[in-house]
Design a protein around this motif. Structure first.
Motif, PDB file in Angstrom:
ATOM      1  N   PHE A  39       0.830  -1.200   0.000  1.00 45.79           N
ATOM      2  CA  PHE A  39       0.000   0.000   0.000  1.00 45.79           C
ATOM      3  C   PHE A  39       0.865   1.251   0.000  1.00 45.79           C
ATOM      4  CE2 PHE A  39      -2.129   3.399   2.371  1.00 45.79           C
ATOM      5  CZ  PHE A  39      -3.198   3.632   1.518  1.00 45.79           C
ATOM      6  N   PHE A  40       1.910   1.271   0.845  1.00 42.19           N
ATOM      7  CA  PHE A  40       2.754   2.456   0.940  1.00 42.19           C
ATOM      8  C   PHE A  40       3.572   2.663  -0.328  1.00 42.19           C
ATOM      9  CE2 PHE A  40       1.994   1.422   5.440  1.00 42.19           C
ATOM     10  CZ  PHE A  40       1.342   2.604   5.784  1.00 42.19           C
ATOM     11  N   GLY A  41       3.967   1.587  -0.989  1.00 45.01           N
ATOM     12  CA  GLY A  41       4.662   1.704  -2.265  1.00 45.01           C
ATOM     13  C   GLY A  41       3.765   2.307  -3.335  1.00 45.01           C
ATOM     14  N   ILE A  42       2.520   1.871  -3.354  1.00 46.48           N
ATOM     15  CA  ILE A  42       1.550   2.394  -4.325  1.00 46.48           C
ATOM     16  C   ILE A  42       1.291   3.875  -4.060  1.00 46.48           C
ATOM     17  CG2 ILE A  42      -0.861   2.251  -5.092  1.00 46.48           C
ATOM     18  CD1 ILE A  42      -0.576  -0.839  -4.547  1.00 46.48           C
ATOM     19  N   VAL A  43       1.102   4.228  -2.797  1.00 48.37           N
ATOM     20  CA  VAL A  43       0.868   5.629  -2.441  1.00 48.37           C
ATOM     21  C   VAL A  43       2.094   6.478  -2.779  1.00 48.37           C
ATOM     22  CG1 VAL A  43       0.457   7.227  -0.524  1.00 48.37           C
ATOM     23  CG2 VAL A  43      -0.884   5.125  -0.706  1.00 48.37           C
ATOM     24  N   ALA A  44       3.289   5.932  -2.573  1.00 46.50           N
ATOM     25  CA  ALA A  44       4.516   6.668  -2.898  1.00 46.50           C
ATOM     26  C   ALA A  44       4.595   6.970  -4.393  1.00 46.50           C
ATOM     27  CB  ALA A  44       5.742   5.870  -2.453  1.00 46.50           C
ATOM     28  N   THR A  45       4.085   6.085  -5.206  1.00 47.45           N
ATOM     29  CA  THR A  45       4.070   6.310  -6.651  1.00 47.45           C
ATOM     30  C   THR A  45       2.919   7.238  -7.045  1.00 47.45           C
ATOM     31  OG1 THR A  45       5.042   4.142  -7.058  1.00 47.45           O
ATOM     32  CG2 THR A  45       3.883   5.160  -8.899  1.00 47.45           C
TER      33      THR A  45
END
Length: 130
Positions: A39-45
C-alpha cells in the motif's frame, strides 16, 4: 432528490473514483515494473498524481459539475499528469517520454472513462423513469 444533493452525490462519487483510479494506475505501473505492491509503495508512486488531481479539482471547481467530460474531465487529466510529472522531477523520480505518454493515456482512459460510464448510467436511468 434536488439538483444540489444530486450534484453533491456526483461530486463525492467522482472524487472517490478519481482517487481510486489514480491509485490503480500506480499499482498497475508498479506491477508492470516488478516493484513491490505494498500500500505504501503504491501511495509513494501515486501521490504526485493525487496532488495534481486535488489541485485540478480546486482550480477548476470540478465539484460544481463533476461528471462533465469536456473541459472539467479533460483539464483534470492534463493538470493531474502535468503536476504529477513536475513533482516527480522535483523529487528525482523518472519522467521518461514513454512514461509521460503512458500516464496521459492511462489516466485519460480512467478519469474520462468512469465519467462517461456514469453519464450513460444516469441517462439510462432517466429513460427508465419516464
Amino acid at each position: 432528490m434536488t439538483s444540489y444533493s444530486s450534484n453533491k452525490t456526483h461530486a463525492i462519487y467522482a472524487g472517490i473514483a478519481d482517487a481510486v483510479l489514480i491509485l490503480l494506475f500506480a499499482a498497475l505501473g508498479r506491477s508492470a515494473h516488478e516493484h513491490s505492491e505494498t500500500f505504501f509503495g503504491i501511495v509513494a508512486t501515486a501521490w504526485p498524481f493525487l496532488l495534481g488531481a486535488v489541485l485540478a479539482w480546486v482550480v477548476l471547481g470540478i465539484w460544481k459539475k463533476p461528471l462533465r467530460i469536456w473541459s472539467n474531465g479533460l483539464f483534470l487529466v492534463v493538470i493531474t499528469v502535468a503536476v504529477g510529472m513536475v513533482l516527480r522531477v522535483l523529487t528525482g523520480a523518472g519522467t521518461a517520454v514513454a512514461f509521460i505518454i503512458v500516464a496521459l493515456v492511462s489516466l485519460a482512459v480512467f478519469l474520462l472513462g468512469h465519467r462517461a460510464i456514469a453519464l450513460l448510467i444516469l441517462r439510462l436511468r432517466g429513460r427508465s423513469n419516464r
